[in-house]
Structure formats: structure tokens, C-alpha cells
Design a protein around this motif. Structure first.
Motif, PDB file in Angstrom:
ATOM      1  N   CYS A 108       0.843  -1.196   0.000  1.00 41.75           N
ATOM      2  CA  CYS A 108       0.000   0.000   0.000  1.00 41.75           C
ATOM      3  C   CYS A 108       0.883   1.253   0.000  1.00 41.75           C
ATOM      4  O   CYS A 108       2.069   1.194   0.330  1.00 41.75           O
ATOM      5  N   TYR A 109       0.298   2.378  -0.398  1.00 45.00           N
ATOM      6  CA  TYR A 109       1.040   3.635  -0.381  1.00 45.00           C
ATOM      7  C   TYR A 109       1.418   3.985   1.057  1.00 45.00           C
ATOM      8  O   TYR A 109       0.581   4.007   1.945  1.00 45.00           O
ATOM      9  N   LYS A 110       2.725   4.220   1.260  1.00 44.88           N
ATOM     10  CA  LYS A 110       3.223   4.521   2.602  1.00 44.88           C
ATOM     11  C   LYS A 110       4.158   5.725   2.508  1.00 44.88           C
ATOM     12  O   LYS A 110       5.343   5.602   2.228  1.00 44.88           O
ATOM     13  N   GLU A 111       3.606   6.878   2.772  1.00 45.26           N
ATOM     14  CA  GLU A 111       4.338   8.126   2.584  1.00 45.26           C
ATOM     15  C   GLU A 111       5.428   8.318   3.632  1.00 45.26           C
ATOM     16  O   GLU A 111       5.241   7.982   4.800  1.00 45.26           O
ATOM     17  N   PHE A 152      -3.293  -0.349  -8.620  1.00 42.75           N
ATOM     18  CA  PHE A 152      -3.317   0.826  -9.481  1.00 42.75           C
ATOM     19  C   PHE A 152      -3.669   2.074  -8.669  1.00 42.75           C
ATOM     20  O   PHE A 152      -3.022   3.126  -8.800  1.00 42.75           O
ATOM     21  N   GLU A 153      -4.672   1.957  -7.820  1.00 42.52           N
ATOM     22  CA  GLU A 153      -5.078   3.110  -7.004  1.00 42.52           C
ATOM     23  C   GLU A 153      -3.992   3.493  -6.004  1.00 42.52           C
ATOM     24  O   GLU A 153      -3.773   4.688  -5.755  1.00 42.52           O
ATOM     25  N   GLU A 154      -3.294   2.507  -5.434  1.00 39.70           N
ATOM     26  CA  GLU A 154      -2.202   2.813  -4.512  1.00 39.70           C
ATOM     27  C   GLU A 154      -1.057   3.508  -5.244  1.00 39.70           C
ATOM     28  O   GLU A 154      -0.442   4.446  -4.716  1.00 39.70           O
ATOM     29  N   GLU A 155      -0.796   3.072  -6.469  1.00 35.91           N
ATOM     30  CA  GLU A 155       0.266   3.687  -7.263  1.00 35.91           C
ATOM     31  C   GLU A 155      -0.094   5.129  -7.622  1.00 35.91           C
ATOM     32  O   GLU A 155       0.777   6.012  -7.640  1.00 35.91           O
ATOM     33  N   LEU A 156      -1.354   5.378  -7.892  1.00 34.03           N
ATOM     34  CA  LEU A 156      -1.782   6.740  -8.214  1.00 34.03           C
ATOM     35  C   LEU A 156      -1.540   7.696  -7.047  1.00 34.03           C
ATOM     36  O   LEU A 156      -1.192   8.858  -7.257  1.00 34.03           O
ATOM     37  N   LYS A 157      -1.698   7.210  -5.835  1.00 39.95           N
ATOM     38  CA  LYS A 157      -1.439   8.060  -4.671  1.00 39.95           C
ATOM     39  C   LYS A 157       0.013   8.533  -4.684  1.00 39.95           C
ATOM     40  O   LYS A 157       0.310   9.694  -4.371  1.00 39.95           O
ATOM     41  N   ASP A 158       0.905   7.627  -5.060  1.00 37.64           N
ATOM     42  CA  ASP A 158       2.324   7.984  -5.115  1.00 37.64           C
ATOM     43  C   ASP A 158       2.596   8.963  -6.249  1.00 37.64           C
ATOM     44  O   ASP A 158       3.300   9.964  -6.082  1.00 37.64           O
ATOM     45  N   ARG A 159       2.029   8.696  -7.415  1.00 33.90           N
ATOM     46  CA  ARG A 159       2.263   9.579  -8.557  1.00 33.90           C
ATOM     47  C   ARG A 159       1.713  10.981  -8.293  1.00 33.90           C
ATOM     48  O   ARG A 159       2.276  11.973  -8.730  1.00 33.90           O
TER      49      ARG A 159
END
Length: 259
Positions: free
Chosen positions: A29-32, A70-77
Motif C-alpha cells: 500500500c502507499y506509505k508516505e 493501481f489506485e495505490e500507485e496513483l497516490k504515489d504519482r
């Protein structure tokens, strides 16, 4: 041998995939986090990339997982200070497109196109990605390992590439220098930088700029490894032998300007 090791590494992602199916997305998952001078980054980017390649090359058909990644990757982009497009988005775009029946994911693909400046300029929602690892060249596999941070397998593949390269061009040598630096094989680069310089010096058409550049690369190498004595030696050499008249040129023309 290296190709088989890469396949095994990719297949190891089955454990991550199984965990995700059990609703454990903690590693993908997206982990900032704040990455020093680079700003906002994603701690799980590489893990998500590895899993995306697993889905691609092992031909895993799973719409739910692909859409979630895909949605997790979009958060990063959308939040990454470096912006970029990246292989993860490209692979997941290729995978999600097959499920885009009746425009189900069109809005998501449009969101990807608008995720950041780089995506707006270079992201192609119709880009095809080859899903057969057998079609990749040895250099393709080296760069795959580098992307996924599989240094052990990358080292094996680089050695195979070296063994199978009969004639070395300047571009090949520069690539090997780059690979060695990434793999921590700095000691192997001294000879390569020297060969690079010797090739420049022995070529009649080499410009003064080319020659200085060749010396610069070798000097920077010695500074990097802390051999200041050799760095100084080559600094003196280039100062003593350079024809500075030839490098005092106009910005738009490579012509010498009289003093």
C-alpha cells in the motif's frame, strides 16, 4: 543461469500476493515518508513494482488486485515530490486495460494521465508491455533487476553480459562502469576509466574537450575512492598537456577564440 534466478526472484512474490488476498496490504500500500532532500516519497514503491512484475510475467488474472494496486500507485504519482511515471504505473496500466470493459476504468486511467506533470506529458494509457520474460534481452533483465533492487541476480547477469561481449564499444564500457558503481564494484572501474581515457587519447579526432572529459572521469573516480595522490597526479597531467587555446570557444560554435 541469471535468467532462471530472476524468474525465481519474481516467483517469490507469490507470498506477497497471497498475503494481499488475505487482506494484508501492508507491504504494497502507499506509505508516505519524507526522503531527505528528495521530499515526499513512498516506502512501498519497490514492493509494489515487484508484485506488478509478478502479475505480469506469471500471468496472474486478478482484476481486484490489479485495480487496488493501481489506485495505490496513483497516490504515489500524485503526491511524490519527484513526480515521474515509473514502470509500476506502466505495467499496471497494461494489466488493468484488459478489464476496462464498457469504460469501467476509464476515469482511473484519466486520473493517471493527470497525476502530475510527467504523466501529463509522457504517460500513455494505451502502451503495451511485453508479458513474456523470454523475449527480454540480457540488458533488459539487468535493468529489471536494478529496478527491483535484486543486486545479487543483477551481478550474475552483468557477469554473463561481460563474458558474452566480444568487442567493447565506448557505450558498453560506460554501461559497465554504471553497473559496477551500482553494485559496489568500484575497484573494477579503475581499469575501465583508464581504457576510456587511452581510447580518447589514441583517437586522432578526439577534441580537447573529449580529452579533458576523459581525465575528469578518472580523477573523479580516484577522489571517490579516496586515492587523492593519483587524483592529483592526473590533475597535474591534464594541466601540463592541455592546449587551452582550443577550449576557449563561443557558446554556439566549437571554434577557438584568439587570446
Amino acid at each position: 543461469m541469471g535468467k532462471e534466478q530472476l524468474k525465481s526472484k519474481i516467483e517469490e512474490q507469490q507470498a506477497v500476493y497471497s498475503a494481499l488476498k488475505e487482506e494484508d496490504d501492508s507491504t504494497v500500500c502507499y506509505k508516505e515518508f519524507q526522503n531527505g532532500e528528495w521530499g515526499t516519497d513512498d516506502e512501498n514503491y519497490t514492493n509494489r513494482l515487484r508484485l506488478a512484475y509478478y502479475l505480469l510475467y506469471c500471468h496472474i488474472e486478478d482484476e481486484e488486485v490489479v485495480a487496488s494496486l493501481f489506485e495505490e500507485e496513483l497516490k504515489d504519482r500524485e503526491r511524490n515530490s519527484f513526480q515521474g511515471i515509473g514502470s509500476t504505473l506502466r505495467v499496471l496500466t497494461h494489466l488493468i486495460r484488459k478489464y476496462n470493459v464498457d469504460g469501467k476504468y476509464t476515469a482511473l486511467l484519466k486520473r493517471a494521465k493527470n497525476a502530475n506533470f510527467d504523466c501529463a506529458c509522457g504517460y500513455d494509457p494505451d502502451e503495451e508491455v511485453d508479458d513474456d520474460l523470454e523475449n527480454s534481452s540480457i540488458l533488459d533483465r539487468i535493468y529489471l533487476c536494478r529496478e527491483m533492487q535484486y543486486k545479487d541476480v543483477m551481478g550474475v547477469l552483468v557477469d554473463e553480459w561481460k563474458k558474452n561481449t566480444a568487442e567493447w564499444s565506448g557505450a558498453d564500457r560506460r554501461m559497465l562502469i554504471d553497473f559496477n558503481a551500482y553494485l559496489g564494484r568500484d575497484a573494477e572501474n579503475e581499469g575501465l576509466y583508464r581504457e576510456q581515457l587511452e581510447e580518447i587519447l589514441s583517437t586522432e579526432k578526439s577534441s580537447t574537450r573529449d580529452i579533458i572529459s576523459g581525465y575528469k572521469n578518472l580523477i573523479r573516480y580516484y577522489l571517490h575512492i579516496g586515492d587523492y595522490g593519483k587524483a592529483l597526479c592526473f590533475c597535474k597531467k591534464v594541466i601540463e598537456t592541455t592546449d587551452y587555446q582550443q577550449i576557449r570557444s563561443c557558446p554556439s560554435e566549437a571554434e577557438a577564440v584568439p587570446l
